[in-house]
Design a protein around this motif. Structure first.
Motif, PDB file in Angstrom:
ATOM      1  N   PRO A  92      11.843 106.561 -32.778  1.00  0.00           N
ATOM      2  CA  PRO A  92      10.925 105.462 -32.478  1.00  0.00           C
ATOM      3  C   PRO A  92      10.564 105.421 -30.996  1.00  0.00           C
ATOM      4  O   PRO A  92      11.350 105.830 -30.138  1.00  0.00           O
ATOM      5  N   VAL A  93       9.374 104.923 -30.725  1.00  0.00           N
ATOM      6  CA  VAL A  93       8.877 104.880 -29.348  1.00  0.00           C
ATOM      7  C   VAL A  93       9.085 103.486 -28.763  1.00  0.00           C
ATOM      8  O   VAL A  93       9.032 102.481 -29.480  1.00  0.00           O
ATOM      9  N   ILE A  94       9.330 103.432 -27.469  1.00  0.00           N
ATOM     10  CA  ILE A  94       9.502 102.150 -26.775  1.00  0.00           C
ATOM     11  C   ILE A  94       8.175 101.389 -26.768  1.00  0.00           C
ATOM     12  O   ILE A  94       7.114 101.954 -26.507  1.00  0.00           O
ATOM     13  N   ASN A  95       8.248 100.104 -27.048  1.00  0.00           N
ATOM     14  CA  ASN A  95       7.068  99.248 -27.102  1.00  0.00           C
ATOM     15  C   ASN A  95       6.393  99.148 -25.731  1.00  0.00           C
ATOM     16  O   ASN A  95       7.068  99.057 -24.701  1.00  0.00           O
ATOM     17  N   GLU A  96       5.056  99.181 -25.726  1.00  0.00           N
ATOM     18  CA  GLU A  96       4.277  99.094 -24.485  1.00  0.00           C
ATOM     19  C   GLU A  96       3.111  98.109 -24.674  1.00  0.00           C
ATOM     20  O   GLU A  96       1.944  98.517 -24.702  1.00  0.00           O
ATOM     21  N   PRO A  97       3.378  96.822 -24.743  1.00  0.00           N
ATOM     22  CA  PRO A  97       2.333  95.837 -25.037  1.00  0.00           C
ATOM     23  C   PRO A  97       1.484  95.477 -23.824  1.00  0.00           C
ATOM     24  O   PRO A  97       1.400  94.311 -23.423  1.00  0.00           O
TER      25      PRO A  97
END
Length: 259
Positions: A92-97
């Motif tokens: 999974p990829v780290i969230n980047e909002p």
């Protein structure tokens, strides 16, 4: 020296919201061109391009349509037989909002209650969903924007009738397919699914489409002390459900058109 410094500053200002990759999402209903936001969401773009390079997105099915909300892709593939194949996923990829979920943006789908759970699946916003998706579940990461006439293709997909095939495909758009077909036990084929035949990088220049100015996600910064945190236990409308290998498809004879 001063002129050089000014030139560098001007270049930096220009490239703050520019992107370095343009891709074509080629479907059996037309091509959707997307400008990716490499600088704003580098991890998400890298993750997406890894799936592109691996060929994981070939023959993907648009498995979810929510009118006036989103179309969702890249959980399942069709290879001339049912059930659909589940797309293999990586870390999974780290969230980047960082950017806002406005109409025409492409964003990562993820599991409810886990902001950092996005893998292969993504969606395209059919309208401005920022009030909801910019804050829910830590905010949904927008990593690109549809450009050109790509939204004409997206809107054509969103106008298709939907059918319940069970599991994650409970709201799947199908072409040239009717409720009567489903009642008669007729399986859809590549003539009926909305398929992504391939995704191709068409421009990997240092700067592409510098005139784009994506809207920043200001809501998540105002409501959460940490961009990567979950947002207070709200129910995520983009929860990913895996198809149960036999059971979901055993219900296909009972599909009902939703519109």
């Amino acid at each position: 020296m001063k002129k050089t410094t000014l030139a560098l500053l001007a270049t930096a200002a220009l490239s703050f919201h520019t992107s370095a990759t343009v891709v074509e999402i080629r479907t059996n209903m037309g091509t959707i061109t997307v400008n990716l936001f490499d600088e704003d969401t580098p991890k998400s773009v890298e993750n997406f391009l890894e799936y592109v390079t691996s060929g994981a997105y070939a023959n993907n099915v648009v498995h979810r349509l929510e009118p006036s909300f989103v179309i969702q892709v890249s959980g399942f593939s069709y290879h001339n037989a049912l059930p659909l194949d589940v797309v293999a996923t990586g870390t999974p990829v780290i969230n980047e909002p960082e950017l806002s979920n406005v109409r025409g943006t492409i964003a990562m789908a993820k599991q409810g209650g886990n902001a950092n759970s996005a893998t292969s699946q993504w969606f395209i916003n059919l309208k401005d969903n920022s009030a909801n998706l910019d804050v829910q579940n830590g905010g949904f990461t927008v990593f690109g924007q549809v450009i050109g006439d790509g939204m004409d293709v997206v809107d054509a997909i969103s106008a298709l009738p939907r059918f319940n095939m069970g599991g994650a495909a409970s709201s799947i758009p199908l072409r040239n397919y009717t409720a009567e077909d489903g009642s008669n036990g007729k399986d859809p084929t590549d003539e009926n699914f909305v398929l992504i035949t391939d995704i191709v990088v068409t421009d990997a220049s240092t700067v592409t489409n510098p005139d784009l100015n994506p809207k920043p996600n200001t809501l998540i910064k105002a409501t959460s002390p940490s961009n990567g945190s979950s947002s207070g236990g709200s129910i995520n409308p983009l929860v990913l459900f895996l198809l149960a290998a036999g059971a979901a498809w055993a219900r296909r004879c009972n599909w009902l058109a939703k519109r």
